[in-house]
Design a protein around this motif. Sequence first.
Motif, PDB file in Angstrom:
ATOM      1  N   ALA A  84      38.753  47.587  42.945  1.00 32.44           N
ATOM      2  CA  ALA A  84      38.972  46.270  43.612  1.00 32.44           C
ATOM      3  C   ALA A  84      38.610  45.991  45.297  1.00 32.44           C
ATOM      4  N   GLY A 170      36.478  43.367  35.708  1.00 28.98           N
ATOM      5  CA  GLY A 170      37.558  42.701  37.510  1.00 28.98           C
ATOM      6  C   GLY A 170      36.049  42.199  37.927  1.00 28.98           C
ATOM      7  N   VAL A 311      46.711  40.516  41.728  1.00 28.30           N
ATOM      8  CA  VAL A 311      45.549  40.079  41.618  1.00 28.30           C
ATOM      9  C   VAL A 311      45.120  38.220  42.196  1.00 28.30           C
ATOM     10  N   THR A 314      45.032  37.616  45.410  1.00 26.35           N
ATOM     11  CA  THR A 314      43.893  38.431  46.204  1.00 26.35           C
ATOM     12  C   THR A 314      42.185  38.241  45.380  1.00 26.35           C
ATOM     13  N   ALA A 394      48.704  42.562  48.190  1.00 24.83           N
ATOM     14  CA  ALA A 394      47.392  42.090  48.132  1.00 24.83           C
ATOM     15  C   ALA A 394      46.538  40.689  48.609  1.00 24.83           C
TER      16      ALA A 394
END
Length: 470
Positions: A84, A170, A311, A314, A394
């Motif tokens: 992340a 990712g 996600v 973010t 997030a």
Amino acid sequence: MSAAAVKKTSASRKRELDMTQGSIIGNLFRFALPLLVGNLFQQLYNMVDTWVIGQTGDNGAYAAVGSVGPIINILIGFFSGLAAGAGVIISQHFGAKDRDGVTKAVHTSMIMTIVMGVVFTVLGIIMAPAMLHLMLRSGTSGEIYPFAKDYLTIYFSGVMGLMVYNMGSGILRAVGDSRRPLYFLIFSAVTNTILDFVFVFKFQMGAAGVAWATVIAQALSAILTLCILIFSDSWVQLHRKDFRCDKEMLKKIIKIGIPSAVQMALTAFANVFVQSYIGGVNGDQATNLGAWTTYSKVDQFIFLPVQSLAVAVTTFVGQNLGGGDIKRAKHGAMLGYILSTVCSIAIIIPVMIFAAPLSSLFNADPGVVANAELLLHIITPFYLCCSVNQIFSAALRGAGNSRAPMIIMLSTFIGVRQIYLFVMSTFISNNLIPVGMGYPVGWITCALTTLCYYLRYDFSSVKLVEKKVK
């Protein structure tokens, strides 16, 4: 550049999503929908693992496959936090149109993944027996332990595939490409399902067969992801000449990633204790853990919209702060929360209505179904709190602030929850439902604390990436 090369580059760029422009809701949906479908397939093939074992009639093996999740999530959670951090850095440089920064972050992230993959393989195999003793309480003599130990040993032997896929997908998502990770996940899910049936029903391999099916499917998804990163002509392409670790970029990734990594790992570790308390409540251990396994599988399904939109938020916040637009970043976070809440309600209602048939899909044992149904009826409404703590955490991570969400979640998911579990099981009621309510207690306190912090957070203090002008 040749016409073919130009066409290839254009196709690659179309898969990237610049969230600094266009409709906010449109961007969030375009990014989150493939991610949601991908997560759905991932959960479906995880559910297939449990379902297949459940059809064998062996409650020990069934509880074992479902019970190992918290142990796997300790190491995977730690790595996911680092991933992340890498995603935030990549999205910020992408939003600032800094291609050199994206290249350095991508290659540094992949080197880190390979090193961590070796470390986690060794740690996972070594730690598994001790963690199982802690979680199951009954030691090695129980009917669950042998199956769980076999599953974990095989799983961690092939954990490199999962880590490479997670980091690779990712990286693609950080630049707005959430479609190709979806395609690879669907392929992996189908492969895993087929192998589950072959290994368990044809070759009678039990829990070990389910583990081998998972490892093989994850390895194939990792290979496909690497092929895209190596052969596609995009900002995140892997080049042999660039395959080195940039110290400054690694420091940035670690600075943002470590708090998230510690938070996810310790939260997963705390869930081992939750599992331990569940294993020690009054009644038959296999039945109670079987019910908790069933509840946990449905739980993961309910959580999908929140997880996917978190996600997306973010990435959205990271790109827009990288582009210098604070107002748009905060607006996107708020719309992400609203969408998350609406989607959660749309899932919570039918889950509560059809709790019994959903539970019986995994295990037909009457005791398991009855307890799982009760857990779903009582705990499910509290998932609305997860939209608060996940979406706004997030957004903070997208701004590069992963320390505050870490402190808040550790304090509530570990501190508050563990105090509750100890007091409840020791002094009030050591039964399944009162102990199981430890989850909602953590969610409620985390949501309230996260919201208070987020509303007071000064996004203008965020150190932005220097925007490149071409």
